[in-house]
Motif scaffolding. Sequence first.
Motif, PDB file in Angstrom:
ATOM      1  N   MET A  48      30.305 -50.357  36.075  1.00 23.17           N
ATOM      2  CA  MET A  48      30.780 -51.404  35.177  1.00 23.17           C
ATOM      3  C   MET A  48      29.969 -52.682  35.364  1.00 23.17           C
ATOM      4  O   MET A  48      29.653 -53.382  34.396  1.00 23.17           O
ATOM      5  CB  MET A  48      32.265 -51.695  35.422  1.00 23.17           C
ATOM      6  CG  MET A  48      33.211 -50.537  35.134  1.00 23.17           C
ATOM      7  SD  MET A  48      33.083 -49.883  33.468  1.00 23.17           S
ATOM      8  CE  MET A  48      33.493 -51.318  32.497  1.00 23.17           C
ATOM      9  N   GLY A  49      29.615 -52.993  36.603  1.00 22.45           N
ATOM     10  CA  GLY A  49      28.813 -54.183  36.857  1.00 22.45           C
ATOM     11  C   GLY A  49      27.423 -54.079  36.263  1.00 22.45           C
ATOM     12  O   GLY A  49      26.925 -55.036  35.650  1.00 22.45           O
ATOM     13  N   LEU A  50      26.780 -52.920  36.409  1.00 21.76           N
ATOM     14  CA  LEU A  50      25.445 -52.733  35.837  1.00 21.76           C
ATOM     15  C   LEU A  50      25.499 -52.781  34.312  1.00 21.76           C
ATOM     16  O   LEU A  50      24.631 -53.376  33.661  1.00 21.76           O
ATOM     17  CB  LEU A  50      24.865 -51.393  36.309  1.00 21.76           C
ATOM     18  CG  LEU A  50      24.557 -51.298  37.809  1.00 21.76           C
ATOM     19  CD1 LEU A  50      24.142 -49.875  38.174  1.00 21.76           C
ATOM     20  CD2 LEU A  50      23.472 -52.290  38.206  1.00 21.76           C
ATOM     21  N   LEU A 128      32.533 -56.328  41.282  1.00 14.39           N
ATOM     22  CA  LEU A 128      31.482 -55.918  40.351  1.00 14.39           C
ATOM     23  C   LEU A 128      32.039 -55.272  39.092  1.00 14.39           C
ATOM     24  O   LEU A 128      31.297 -55.058  38.135  1.00 14.39           O
ATOM     25  CB  LEU A 128      30.532 -54.935  41.045  1.00 14.39           C
ATOM     26  CG  LEU A 128      29.921 -55.411  42.370  1.00 14.39           C
ATOM     27  CD1 LEU A 128      29.061 -54.316  42.971  1.00 14.39           C
ATOM     28  CD2 LEU A 128      29.119 -56.687  42.170  1.00 14.39           C
ATOM     29  N   ARG A 129      33.320 -54.969  39.073  1.00 11.19           N
ATOM     30  CA  ARG A 129      33.942 -54.303  37.913  1.00 11.19           C
ATOM     31  C   ARG A 129      34.154 -55.334  36.814  1.00 11.19           C
ATOM     32  O   ARG A 129      35.238 -55.881  36.628  1.00 11.19           O
ATOM     33  CB  ARG A 129      35.247 -53.641  38.329  1.00 11.19           C
ATOM     34  CG  ARG A 129      35.859 -52.756  37.245  1.00 11.19           C
ATOM     35  CD  ARG A 129      37.112 -52.055  37.735  1.00 11.19           C
ATOM     36  NE  ARG A 129      36.813 -50.942  38.609  1.00 11.19           N
ATOM     37  CZ  ARG A 129      37.315 -49.711  38.490  1.00 11.19           C
ATOM     38  NH1 ARG A 129      38.156 -49.440  37.499  1.00 11.19           N
ATOM     39  NH2 ARG A 129      37.000 -48.773  39.343  1.00 11.19           N
ATOM     40  N   GLN A 130      33.107 -55.574  36.060  1.00 12.34           N
ATOM     41  CA  GLN A 130      33.100 -56.624  35.056  1.00 12.34           C
ATOM     42  C   GLN A 130      33.145 -56.028  33.647  1.00 12.34           C
ATOM     43  O   GLN A 130      32.681 -54.911  33.412  1.00 12.34           O
ATOM     44  CB  GLN A 130      31.851 -57.484  35.207  1.00 12.34           C
ATOM     45  CG  GLN A 130      31.791 -58.257  36.521  1.00 12.34           C
ATOM     46  CD  GLN A 130      32.882 -59.300  36.647  1.00 12.34           C
ATOM     47  OE1 GLN A 130      33.246 -59.958  35.674  1.00 12.34           O
ATOM     48  NE2 GLN A 130      33.423 -59.452  37.851  1.00 12.34           N
ATOM     49  N   PRO A 131      33.703 -56.771  32.679  1.00  9.39           N
ATOM     50  CA  PRO A 131      33.813 -56.259  31.305  1.00  9.39           C
ATOM     51  C   PRO A 131      32.480 -56.201  30.587  1.00  9.39           C
ATOM     52  O   PRO A 131      31.521 -56.883  30.968  1.00  9.39           O
ATOM     53  CB  PRO A 131      34.750 -57.272  30.633  1.00  9.39           C
ATOM     54  CG  PRO A 131      34.576 -58.530  31.426  1.00  9.39           C
ATOM     55  CD  PRO A 131      34.331 -58.101  32.837  1.00  9.39           C
ATOM     56  N   VAL A 242      37.053 -47.056  30.594  1.00  7.11           N
ATOM     57  CA  VAL A 242      37.526 -48.244  31.321  1.00  7.11           C
ATOM     58  C   VAL A 242      37.246 -49.496  30.502  1.00  7.11           C
ATOM     59  O   VAL A 242      38.077 -50.401  30.411  1.00  7.11           O
ATOM     60  CB  VAL A 242      36.860 -48.329  32.704  1.00  7.11           C
ATOM     61  CG1 VAL A 242      37.196 -49.663  33.377  1.00  7.11           C
ATOM     62  CG2 VAL A 242      37.317 -47.172  33.594  1.00  7.11           C
ATOM     63  N   ALA A 243      36.070 -49.543  29.875  1.00  5.57           N
ATOM     64  CA  ALA A 243      35.654 -50.730  29.124  1.00  5.57           C
ATOM     65  C   ALA A 243      36.411 -50.897  27.816  1.00  5.57           C
ATOM     66  O   ALA A 243      36.539 -52.022  27.317  1.00  5.57           O
ATOM     67  CB  ALA A 243      34.158 -50.664  28.845  1.00  5.57           C
ATOM     68  N   THR A 244      36.920 -49.805  27.236  1.00  5.80           N
ATOM     69  CA  THR A 244      37.449 -49.872  25.868  1.00  5.80           C
ATOM     70  C   THR A 244      38.907 -49.457  25.736  1.00  5.80           C
ATOM     71  O   THR A 244      39.454 -49.527  24.629  1.00  5.80           O
ATOM     72  CB  THR A 244      36.612 -48.974  24.944  1.00  5.80           C
ATOM     73  OG1 THR A 244      36.678 -47.611  25.408  1.00  5.80           O
ATOM     74  CG2 THR A 244      35.152 -49.416  24.924  1.00  5.80           C
ATOM     75  N   HIS A 245      39.570 -49.043  26.812  1.00  7.91           N
ATOM     76  CA  HIS A 245      40.893 -48.427  26.651  1.00  7.91           C
ATOM     77  C   HIS A 245      41.924 -49.368  26.029  1.00  7.91           C
ATOM     78  O   HIS A 245      42.769 -48.940  25.235  1.00  7.91           O
ATOM     79  CB  HIS A 245      41.409 -47.896  27.987  1.00  7.91           C
ATOM     80  CG  HIS A 245      41.852 -48.961  28.945  1.00  7.91           C
ATOM     81  ND1 HIS A 245      40.998 -49.609  29.806  1.00  7.91           N
ATOM     82  CD2 HIS A 245      43.084 -49.495  29.171  1.00  7.91           C
ATOM     83  CE1 HIS A 245      41.672 -50.488  30.531  1.00  7.91           C
ATOM     84  NE2 HIS A 245      42.935 -50.450  30.162  1.00  7.91           N
ATOM     85  N   GLU A 246      41.872 -50.665  26.354  1.00  6.21           N
ATOM     86  CA  GLU A 246      42.872 -51.581  25.798  1.00  6.21           C
ATOM     87  C   GLU A 246      42.604 -51.877  24.328  1.00  6.21           C
ATOM     88  O   GLU A 246      43.549 -52.047  23.539  1.00  6.21           O
ATOM     89  CB  GLU A 246      42.918 -52.875  26.606  1.00  6.21           C
ATOM     90  CG  GLU A 246      44.007 -53.855  26.173  1.00  6.21           C
ATOM     91  CD  GLU A 246      45.426 -53.327  26.361  1.00  6.21           C
ATOM     92  OE1 GLU A 246      46.358 -53.940  25.783  1.00  6.21           O
ATOM     93  OE2 GLU A 246      45.615 -52.315  27.064  1.00  6.21           O
ATOM     94  N   TYR A 247      41.337 -51.915  23.927  1.00  2.79           N
ATOM     95  CA  TYR A 247      41.025 -52.066  22.507  1.00  2.79           C
ATOM     96  C   TYR A 247      41.578 -50.876  21.722  1.00  2.79           C
ATOM     97  O   TYR A 247      42.122 -51.043  20.616  1.00  2.79           O
ATOM     98  CB  TYR A 247      39.516 -52.181  22.291  1.00  2.79           C
ATOM     99  CG  TYR A 247      38.916 -53.442  22.836  1.00  2.79           C
ATOM    100  CD1 TYR A 247      39.095 -54.666  22.195  1.00  2.79           C
ATOM    101  CD2 TYR A 247      38.152 -53.428  24.003  1.00  2.79           C
ATOM    102  CE1 TYR A 247      38.544 -55.828  22.692  1.00  2.79           C
ATOM    103  CE2 TYR A 247      37.587 -54.590  24.508  1.00  2.79           C
ATOM    104  CZ  TYR A 247      37.785 -55.785  23.861  1.00  2.79           C
ATOM    105  OH  TYR A 247      37.241 -56.943  24.362  1.00  2.79           O
ATOM    106  N   ALA A 248      41.448 -49.680  22.285  1.00  6.17           N
ATOM    107  CA  ALA A 248      41.984 -48.488  21.625  1.00  6.17           C
ATOM    108  C   ALA A 248      43.501 -48.564  21.529  1.00  6.17           C
ATOM    109  O   ALA A 248      44.092 -48.196  20.504  1.00  6.17           O
ATOM    110  CB  ALA A 248      41.552 -47.230  22.386  1.00  6.17           C
ATOM    111  N   ALA A 249      44.149 -49.067  22.584  1.00  9.27           N
ATOM    112  CA  ALA A 249      45.608 -49.207  22.566  1.00  9.27           C
ATOM    113  C   ALA A 249      46.051 -50.224  21.517  1.00  9.27           C
ATOM    114  O   ALA A 249      47.045 -50.023  20.815  1.00  9.27           O
ATOM    115  CB  ALA A 249      46.107 -49.606  23.950  1.00  9.27           C
ATOM    116  N   ILE A 250      45.312 -51.325  21.388  1.00  9.02           N
ATOM    117  CA  ILE A 250      45.631 -52.320  20.359  1.00  9.02           C
ATOM    118  C   ILE A 250      45.500 -51.697  18.975  1.00  9.02           C
ATOM    119  O   ILE A 250      46.363 -51.903  18.103  1.00  9.02           O
ATOM    120  CB  ILE A 250      44.715 -53.548  20.495  1.00  9.02           C
ATOM    121  CG1 ILE A 250      45.029 -54.323  21.765  1.00  9.02           C
ATOM    122  CG2 ILE A 250      44.859 -54.470  19.280  1.00  9.02           C
ATOM    123  CD1 ILE A 250      44.088 -55.475  22.051  1.00  9.02           C
TER     124      ILE A 250
END
Length: 295
Positions: A48-50, A128-131, A242-250
């Motif tokens: 996620m950091g990279l 490092l777990r950044q959006p 991990v990066a998109t799961h909340e957008y999918a939930a919305i």
Amino acid sequence: MPNLPDVVLWSIPAFVLLTVLEIVSYRLHPDEDAAGYEAKDAVTSVSMGLGSIAFDFLWKIPIVAIYMAVYELTPARVPLLWWTIPLMLLAQDFFYYWSHRGHHVIRILWACHVVHHSSRRFNLTTALRQPWTSLTVWPFYLPLIACGVHPAALAFCSSANLVYQFWVHTERVGKLPRPFEYVLNTPSHHRVHHASQGGYLDRNFGGILIVWDRLFRSFAAETERPVYGLTKNIETYNPLRVATHEYAAIARDVRAATTWRERAGRIFRGPGWQPRPVRPPVTGQPQEAAAGQTA
């Protein structure tokens, strides 16, 4: 253009060294109560950091264009001097507090920030777990640009803030002496921020300073051991999910909504917001009951 160092780039060797030392410390002195390390989780955090580095480079193109346009339009100028840099760092930390708090209480912003809270571990790789969708952050710093802070100076201050927060993502450091705990964001304060217990939720938003939380009543001290992660954890190590799961939930919630008010609430209210249940209309007494009363 101010000639300022790339703080994050210069800090990478320290990030690697401190992470290795933390891993070794868990090997030599295990702590059964600590969340510690898990290989898949750590790899996901690093991935996620990279990924955030690549996506941030893309987002910075329109953001820098907007910042430079505002900077050119404002007559104010903040010179880059030895005494203005601490003031800019202080101001950036203040606006970081409100950006961070906003990304917890507005769901469409939380969809970006939730990535950082999605691990059930708490160690230096969690930092490092950044959006990958940090395009939502820039509006919070427009007042600084409008006051004459050069975009490059703002970038320097933001990088310094980010580098400071690396070390607070650890369970290997207990509480520091009281003066430090009162003023600074520390591992103890940040453990609270990453916890999923009710009393710890939406607390301790400060970046470098914790005084903002004390001033604006969002502070909570670490009392019980935190349980890390989300109130509803995601069962995946896939960086894309991990990066998109909340957008999918919305998107699912908006699609299932029955009114425009509910659709707006699903996007702009808090992450846990639910529409009020519709009360059934009040009707007269059933005919059987009425008949029984007149018999």
